[in-house]
Design an enzyme around this catalytic site. Structure first.
Site: not given
Length: 426
Positions: A351, A264, A354, A393, A279
């Site tokens: 987070e 990403r 999801s 993560r 991130r």
């Protein structure tokens, strides 16, 4: 993609529901295009009827020995007008389809209404954050102590937002992914897949990343051939396996899982989480996808979320579950639960998964259907996806929650079989 019939028959209602997501639907533009489409369609239908009548008259006039040249000229004129009308209709429909591709999904009635992440609703918590009797180190500092996390080496290779993992920490990262895959395939009923990391544009359009989120993707242009994109998540490759298919009811539910790297650009994340692994441009994820009968998708969402939660429970990592509000949901979701894991150095939950029910939104884009045995007709399936979990993560959470005063890391009990007997990373 929304059903175009909704825009034709319930345009204002759709606009009002989308407004709860913070999306402004251009009602006037759609109404104008619809009026043009109807007018052109009516005109072409009338022309077609007149052309058919003229064509019939040509045969009758010819049989009587009459001059058919004027009739032939009239038919040719109508044919040209019909061709122009068809081209205009195609253009209008292409414009409407382009608008449809940019419209997000409609939130389910059970989704809390809100403008941002501040309006998300906590559903439950599991576990209690650990009380440390020493100064907490973040995962970057812990990685430096063991030498297992090297951001400088990664920057030399690729720039910012990358990491090099070494030794026991690299093995712990691999152990986490293997543990997750084994859990989902062995206990949760998913079938493991290995899919391409490069896909073409139609696959990304099918799951909703294109055209709206192209800036978040890494694109590889190829002269004379279709462009490639690096997958932002295995959701893209797994979900598109059913694109263009008509599934038998006995095949449902499909439960698919894959461990892949994800890529990403983080175009909108400038200045956010610049330290460490939270991130990054490249990270690993174990992704779960389900394809189900429409009537069972909300039940499937609860099950999918529980599957992701089980990973955290077995790792004994404290977490909470949030029901995302209308303004914070992803583009294609009808309803979403976020799992947030406790990160001690930040003194908050972050987070880590999801889990979303996309309804028939992706299926309509992909034309993914099942044959309903009650009607015998093909109908759109419902698709769901969720991280089970984001491996990097999870590694951050394990390093920080299992740290000891000297900077060493205890290996979680459930991961010890994957670590070759290693109990502590020093």
């Amino acid at each position: 993609m929304l059903d175009s019939k909704l825009l034709r028959g319930q345009l204002q209602e759709v606009a009002d529901r989308l407004a709860s997501r913070g999306f402004s639907l251009d009602v006037a533009r759609i109404e104008s295009l619809e009026e043009r489409r109807k007018a052109v369609q009516t005109r072409t239908e009338q022309l077609q009827a007149e052309r058919n009548a003229r064509s019939k008259s040509i045969g009758q006039a010819k049989a009587k020995g009459e001059d058919i040249a004027p009739l032939m000229a009239d038919v040719e004129r109508m044919a040209n007008e019909l061709a122009a009308g068809k081209a205009e209709l195609d253009g209008i429909q292409a414009e409407l389809d382009g608008i449809l591709l940019t419209i997000p999904n409609l939130p389910d009635a059970s989704v809390p209404v809100g403008a941002s992440e501040d309006d998300n609703v906590e559903v439950r918590r599991w576990g209690t954050p650990r009380n440390f009797d020493f100064e907490i180190k973040d995962h970057v500092a812990l990685g430096e102590i063991s030498g297992g996390l090297d951001f400088e080496a990664a920057a030399k290779l690729s720039g910012a937002r990358f990491a090099v993992l070494r030794g026991p920490i690299a093995r712990l990262h691999r152990a986490l992914a293997q543990f997750m895959i084994n859990l989902h395939t062995g206990e949760h009923g998913y079938e493991e897949h290995y899919t391409p990391y490069l896909v073409q544009a139609p696959a990304l359009q099918g799951t909703g990343q294109l055209p709206k989120f192209e800036e978040d993707l890494f694109k590889i242009s190829r002269e004379g051939e279709a462009d490639f994109y690096l997958i932002p998540t295995a959701e893209v490759s797994l979900t598109n396996l059913v694109a263009g298919e008509i599934l038998d009811a006995r095949q449902l539910p499909l439960k698919l899982v894959a461990h892949t790297p994800c890529f990403r650009s983080e175009a909108g994340a400038s200045g956010r989480d610049t330290r460490g692994m939270i991130r990054q441009h490249q990270f690993d994820k174990v992704e779960m996808v389900q394809v189900v009968e429409p009537s069972k998708s909300m039940e499937a969402l609860e099950g999918l979320t529980a599957n992701a939660e089980r990973v955290l429970q077995l790792l004994e990592l404290p977490y909470r579950v949030l029901a995302l509000c209308t303004g914070d949901m992803g583009f294609g979701a009808v309803k979403t639960y976020d799992l947030e894991v406790w990160v001690p150095s930040q003194d908050k939950y972050r987070e880590i998964s999801s889990c979303s029910n996309c309804g028939d939104f992706q299926a309509r884009r992909m034309q993914a259907r099942w044959r309903n045995p009650e009607t015998g007709k093909p109908e759109l399936v419902h698709t769901l996806n969720g991280s089970g979990l984001a491996v990097g993560r999870t590694l951050v959470a394990v390093l920080e929650n299992y740290q000891q005063a000297d900077g060493s890391i205890r290996v979680p009990e459930v991961l010890k079989p994957y670590m070759g007997g290693v109990e502590v990373i020093r």
